[in-house]
Design an enzyme around this catalytic site. Structure first.
Site, PDB file in Angstrom:
ATOM      1  N   SER A   1      36.823  33.394 -30.966  1.00 30.94           N
ATOM      2  CA  SER A   1      35.473  32.840 -30.835  1.00 30.94           C
ATOM      3  C   SER A   1      35.259  32.458 -29.386  1.00 30.94           C
ATOM      4  O   SER A   1      35.676  31.393 -28.940  1.00 30.94           O
ATOM      5  CB  SER A   1      35.333  31.622 -31.753  1.00 30.94           C
ATOM      6  OG  SER A   1      35.492  32.026 -33.102  1.00 30.94           O
ATOM      7  N   LEU A   2      34.603  33.336 -28.655  1.00 33.11           N
ATOM      8  CA  LEU A   2      34.528  33.173 -27.198  1.00 33.11           C
ATOM      9  C   LEU A   2      33.309  32.333 -26.784  1.00 33.11           C
ATOM     10  O   LEU A   2      33.443  31.318 -26.129  1.00 33.11           O
ATOM     11  CB  LEU A   2      34.481  34.568 -26.560  1.00 33.11           C
ATOM     12  CG  LEU A   2      34.990  34.681 -25.140  1.00 33.11           C
ATOM     13  CD1 LEU A   2      36.461  34.305 -25.047  1.00 33.11           C
ATOM     14  CD2 LEU A   2      34.771  36.099 -24.603  1.00 33.11           C
ATOM     15  N   HIS A   3      32.127  32.812 -27.109  1.00 32.24           N
ATOM     16  CA  HIS A   3      30.853  32.094 -26.903  1.00 32.24           C
ATOM     17  C   HIS A   3      30.451  31.890 -25.446  1.00 32.24           C
ATOM     18  O   HIS A   3      29.283  31.575 -25.173  1.00 32.24           O
ATOM     19  CB  HIS A   3      30.829  30.730 -27.596  1.00 32.24           C
ATOM     20  CG  HIS A   3      31.216  30.773 -29.029  1.00 32.24           C
ATOM     21  ND1 HIS A   3      30.606  31.607 -29.944  1.00 32.24           N
ATOM     22  CD2 HIS A   3      32.187  30.117 -29.721  1.00 32.24           C
ATOM     23  CE1 HIS A   3      31.177  31.440 -31.122  1.00 32.24           C
ATOM     24  NE2 HIS A   3      32.129  30.559 -31.018  1.00 32.24           N
TER      25      HIS A   3
ATOM     26  N   CYS B   1      35.951  34.834 -47.141  1.00 32.81           N
ATOM     27  CA  CYS B   1      36.127  34.013 -45.940  1.00 32.81           C
ATOM     28  C   CYS B   1      36.765  32.699 -46.399  1.00 32.81           C
ATOM     29  O   CYS B   1      36.176  31.978 -47.203  1.00 32.81           O
ATOM     30  CB  CYS B   1      34.749  33.781 -45.315  1.00 32.81           C
ATOM     31  SG  CYS B   1      34.739  32.688 -43.904  1.00 32.81           S
TER      32      CYS B   1
ATOM     33  N   CYS C   1      33.881  21.781 -31.693  1.00 35.35           N
ATOM     34  CA  CYS C   1      32.813  22.599 -31.094  1.00 35.35           C
ATOM     35  C   CYS C   1      31.480  22.017 -31.581  1.00 35.35           C
ATOM     36  O   CYS C   1      31.253  21.897 -32.786  1.00 35.35           O
ATOM     37  CB  CYS C   1      32.943  24.062 -31.513  1.00 35.35           C
ATOM     38  SG  CYS C   1      34.558  24.776 -31.100  1.00 35.35           S
TER      39      CYS C   1
ATOM     40  N   GLU D   1      35.453  24.852 -48.433  1.00 31.34           N
ATOM     41  CA  GLU D   1      34.562  25.892 -48.932  1.00 31.34           C
ATOM     42  C   GLU D   1      35.158  27.277 -48.730  1.00 31.34           C
ATOM     43  O   GLU D   1      35.977  27.500 -47.847  1.00 31.34           O
ATOM     44  CB  GLU D   1      33.205  25.776 -48.230  1.00 31.34           C
ATOM     45  CG  GLU D   1      32.548  24.459 -48.588  1.00 31.34           C
ATOM     46  CD  GLU D   1      31.211  24.224 -47.923  1.00 31.34           C
ATOM     47  OE1 GLU D   1      30.316  23.698 -48.590  1.00 31.34           O
ATOM     48  OE2 GLU D   1      31.065  24.565 -46.738  1.00 31.34           O
TER      49      GLU D   1
ATOM     50  N   CYS E   1      37.899  20.001 -39.184  1.00 36.55           N
ATOM     51  CA  CYS E   1      38.439  20.709 -38.021  1.00 36.55           C
ATOM     52  C   CYS E   1      38.477  19.744 -36.845  1.00 36.55           C
ATOM     53  O   CYS E   1      37.573  18.937 -36.671  1.00 36.55           O
ATOM     54  CB  CYS E   1      37.548  21.903 -37.680  1.00 36.55           C
ATOM     55  SG  CYS E   1      38.202  22.936 -36.332  1.00 36.55           S
TER      56      CYS E   1
ATOM     57  N   CYS F   1      29.079  23.693 -34.320  1.00 33.13           N
ATOM     58  CA  CYS F   1      29.646  24.097 -35.613  1.00 33.13           C
ATOM     59  C   CYS F   1      29.648  22.902 -36.565  1.00 33.13           C
ATOM     60  O   CYS F   1      30.122  21.819 -36.209  1.00 33.13           O
ATOM     61  CB  CYS F   1      31.072  24.602 -35.396  1.00 33.13           C
ATOM     62  SG  CYS F   1      31.945  24.978 -36.930  1.00 33.13           S
TER      63      CYS F   1
ATOM     64  N   GLY G   1      37.964  25.005 -40.466  1.00 33.74           N
ATOM     65  CA  GLY G   1      39.250  24.738 -39.824  1.00 33.74           C
ATOM     66  C   GLY G   1      39.652  25.763 -38.790  1.00 33.74           C
ATOM     67  O   GLY G   1      39.021  26.800 -38.639  1.00 33.74           O
ATOM     68  N   GLU G   2      40.703  25.419 -38.058  1.00 33.45           N
ATOM     69  CA  GLU G   2      41.243  26.304 -37.030  1.00 33.45           C
ATOM     70  C   GLU G   2      42.588  26.836 -37.547  1.00 33.45           C
ATOM     71  O   GLU G   2      43.580  26.085 -37.596  1.00 33.45           O
ATOM     72  CB  GLU G   2      41.415  25.525 -35.717  1.00 33.45           C
ATOM     73  CG  GLU G   2      42.232  26.209 -34.658  1.00 33.45           C
ATOM     74  CD  GLU G   2      41.809  27.656 -34.358  1.00 33.45           C
ATOM     75  OE1 GLU G   2      40.614  27.921 -34.168  1.00 33.45           O
ATOM     76  OE2 GLU G   2      42.698  28.522 -34.336  1.00 33.45           O
TER      77      GLU G   2
ATOM     78  N   CYS H   1      28.062  31.408 -40.957  1.00 35.97           N
ATOM     79  CA  CYS H   1      29.029  30.963 -39.950  1.00 35.97           C
ATOM     80  C   CYS H   1      28.631  29.620 -39.371  1.00 35.97           C
ATOM     81  O   CYS H   1      27.499  29.423 -38.956  1.00 35.97           O
ATOM     82  CB  CYS H   1      29.080  31.953 -38.797  1.00 35.97           C
ATOM     83  SG  CYS H   1      29.596  33.587 -39.281  1.00 35.97           S
TER      84      CYS H   1
HETATM   85  N1  SAH Z   1      38.149  27.877 -35.879  1.00 39.20           N
HETATM   86  C1  SAH Z   1      38.155  29.322 -35.987  1.00 39.20           C
HETATM   87  C2  SAH Z   1      37.800  29.779 -37.384  1.00 39.20           C
HETATM   88  C3  SAH Z   1      36.374  29.464 -37.808  1.00 39.20           C
HETATM   89  S1  SAH Z   1      35.484  30.934 -37.709  1.00 39.20           S
HETATM   90  C4  SAH Z   1      37.247  29.912 -34.954  1.00 39.20           C
HETATM   91  O1  SAH Z   1      36.484  29.167 -34.351  1.00 39.20           O
HETATM   92  O2  SAH Z   1      37.309  31.105 -34.728  1.00 39.20           O
HETATM   93  C5  SAH Z   1      33.837  30.425 -37.717  1.00 39.20           C
HETATM   94  C6  SAH Z   1      33.016  31.306 -36.780  1.00 39.20           C
HETATM   95  O3  SAH Z   1      31.668  30.880 -36.814  1.00 39.20           O
HETATM   96  C7  SAH Z   1      33.501  31.165 -35.365  1.00 39.20           C
HETATM   97  O4  SAH Z   1      33.331  32.341 -34.661  1.00 39.20           O
HETATM   98  C8  SAH Z   1      32.532  30.112 -34.864  1.00 39.20           C
HETATM   99  O5  SAH Z   1      32.467  30.079 -33.487  1.00 39.20           O
HETATM  100  C9  SAH Z   1      31.260  30.553 -35.497  1.00 39.20           C
HETATM  101  N2  SAH Z   1      30.254  29.499 -35.556  1.00 39.20           N
HETATM  102  C10 SAH Z   1      30.461  28.184 -35.550  1.00 39.20           C
HETATM  103  N3  SAH Z   1      29.308  27.511 -35.621  1.00 39.20           N
HETATM  104  C11 SAH Z   1      28.343  28.451 -35.690  1.00 39.20           C
HETATM  105  C12 SAH Z   1      26.925  28.378 -35.830  1.00 39.20           C
HETATM  106  N4  SAH Z   1      26.297  27.207 -35.905  1.00 39.20           N
HETATM  107  N5  SAH Z   1      26.250  29.537 -35.879  1.00 39.20           N
HETATM  108  C13 SAH Z   1      26.891  30.722 -35.832  1.00 39.20           C
HETATM  109  N6  SAH Z   1      28.220  30.842 -35.719  1.00 39.20           N
HETATM  110  C14 SAH Z   1      28.949  29.714 -35.641  1.00 39.20           C
END
Ligand code: SAH
Length: 364
Positions: free
Chosen positions: A219-221, A109, A120, A96, A116, A123, A166-167, A338
């Site tokens: 993407s820290l979280h 984007c 996580c 996508e 992926c 996601c 994807g990463e 996202c």
């Molecule tokens: N793999 C890379 C590129 C994907 S970016 C990465 O993780 O950075 C996608 C972004 O959306 C990342 O910041 C990811 O953490 C965030 N994301 C993933 N699942 C999400 C969700 N359910 N709600 C909001 N953000 C989410």
């Protein structure tokens, strides 16, 4: 011609030499004409009007000159300012792309992998698992196709974020090959390109050694290892201290602003103590924090932080002298937000393929 990666056939995987070989017998300026038509305008062969008709027809029938992306669904939301495509690739894999118009910029984007492997749990792409890497051409073509639609609406594509499926740093060479094409041939400046990673440390270190200074988003979280281990499995391999050191190396090498993405999950990473820990990590790096209220996905039951909690978290960070903003939730109703890419679409409606103003989805 050399076999294309993964047997994929995309005209955007071709080098200039490959194009020259396809145009054998033609004057050499035709190569530049084709190259510009591809990268400046995203022309189909039939639309390359600088070329004689016969040459256009030859290109149109050349297998190597095929398009990699076949649109399956095009969904529109936010009054036409967000468009999501679901594409089918030559081998049937699906990815996508999301195009977003803002008052001052137009951002696409892009996906770098089908699926992926980072797993996580919150996601949608991570829940679906890994299928394969995309080729350079498959990544670039997403940008070109989005740019073409933007232009048709009188807008210019200004920014590219590698934040789709994807990463990117787990598909490093092709991601970087795409960055170079976007810079050299599409003409985007590196400061308008952002690579997002969940924390692939060797990839961040390689990025630091590249010539083009792209923006880095991490993407820290979570700001402690035990919580991050549970949200982002890759943290067990590259824990926070190692990740933050790589971020520091990147900043020193490139002088670009670093950003941390933080999906706010109710009761999990949205407590005052989480903001305090995050501030401790972000402040020394001057990192900008992008807060994203967690979007719902089928495989993760905890909900996103409600709006008041999101504001409180942001205010606490700001009070701790951290630059923090809340990301607007684009495309949620078409599962383009996202972390929702690859989630089955539940709310979008199917509509005829003519107009793109309203919320809608069309099968093409
Ligand atoms: N793999 C890379 C590129 C994907 S970016 C990465 O993780 O950075 C996608 C972004 O959306 C990342 O910041 C990811 O953490 C965030 N994301 C993933 N699942 C999400 C969700 N359910 N709600 C909001 N953000 C989410």
């Amino acid at each position: 011609m050399a076999l294309l990666p993964y047997g994929v056939v995309s005209r955007y995987d071709l080098s200039r030499d490959d194009v020259a070989r396809l145009l054998a017998g033609q004057p050499s300026y035709r190569v530049t004409q084709v190259w510009d038509a591809l990268y400046q305008r995203g022309d189909e062969p039939e639309e390359m009007t600088a070329l004689p008709k016969g040459v256009r027809a030859e290109l149109a029938s050349a297998e190597e000159f095929g398009a990699a992306l076949t649109p399956v669904v095009e969904s529109v939301s936010d009054n036409g300012s967000t468009v999501k495509w679901l594409w089918s690739l030559a081998d049937g894999a699906r990815v996508e792309t999301v195009l977003m118009h803002y008052p001052q910029r137009t951002t696409v984007c892009v996906s770098t992998q089908a699926g992926c492997a980072m797993a996580c749990g919150f996601c949608a792409t991570g829940q679906a698992g890994f299928e394969r890497n995309l080729s350079v051409g498959e990544i670039v073509e997403q940008v070109v196709r989005a740019g073409r639609l933007a232009r048709a609406g009188g807008r210019r594509l200004s920014n590219v974020v590698f934040m789709g499926m994807g990463e990117p740093l787990a598909n490093y060479d092709r991601t970087w090959g795409a960055v170079q094409r976007l810079h050299d041939d599409v003409g985007l400046s590196a400061r308008h390109i952002t690579v997002s990673t969940v924390g692939v440390v060797p990839g961040i270190r390689r990025l630091a050694g590249e010539a083009l200074p792209v923006n880095l988003a991490v993407s820290l979280h979570a700001a402690n290892d035990s919580l991050r281990d549970s949200l982002v499995p890759l943290n067990r391999r590259y824990p926070l201290a190692v990740l933050l050191e790589a971020c520091r190396v990147y900043l020193t090498a490139k002088g670009r602003r670093l950003s941390f993405e933080w999906a706010l999950i109710d009761g999990v990473n949205d407590r005052p103590s989480d903001a305090d820990e995050l501030a401790e990590l972000a402040r020394p790096l001057g990192a900008h924090v992008n807060l994203i209220p967690l979007n719902p996905t089928p495989g993760f039951l905890t909900r996103g932080t409600p709006a008041a909690g999101v504001r409180a978290f942001r205010d606490r960070l700001v009070a701790l002298r951290v630059n923090a903003t809340v990301r607007r939730n684009r495309g949620a109703e078409i599962d383009a937000a996202c972390g929702q890419l690859a989630a089955p679409s539940v709310s979008a409606t199917v509509r005829p393929p003519s107009r793109l103003e309203d919320i809608g989805t069309r099968r093409v």
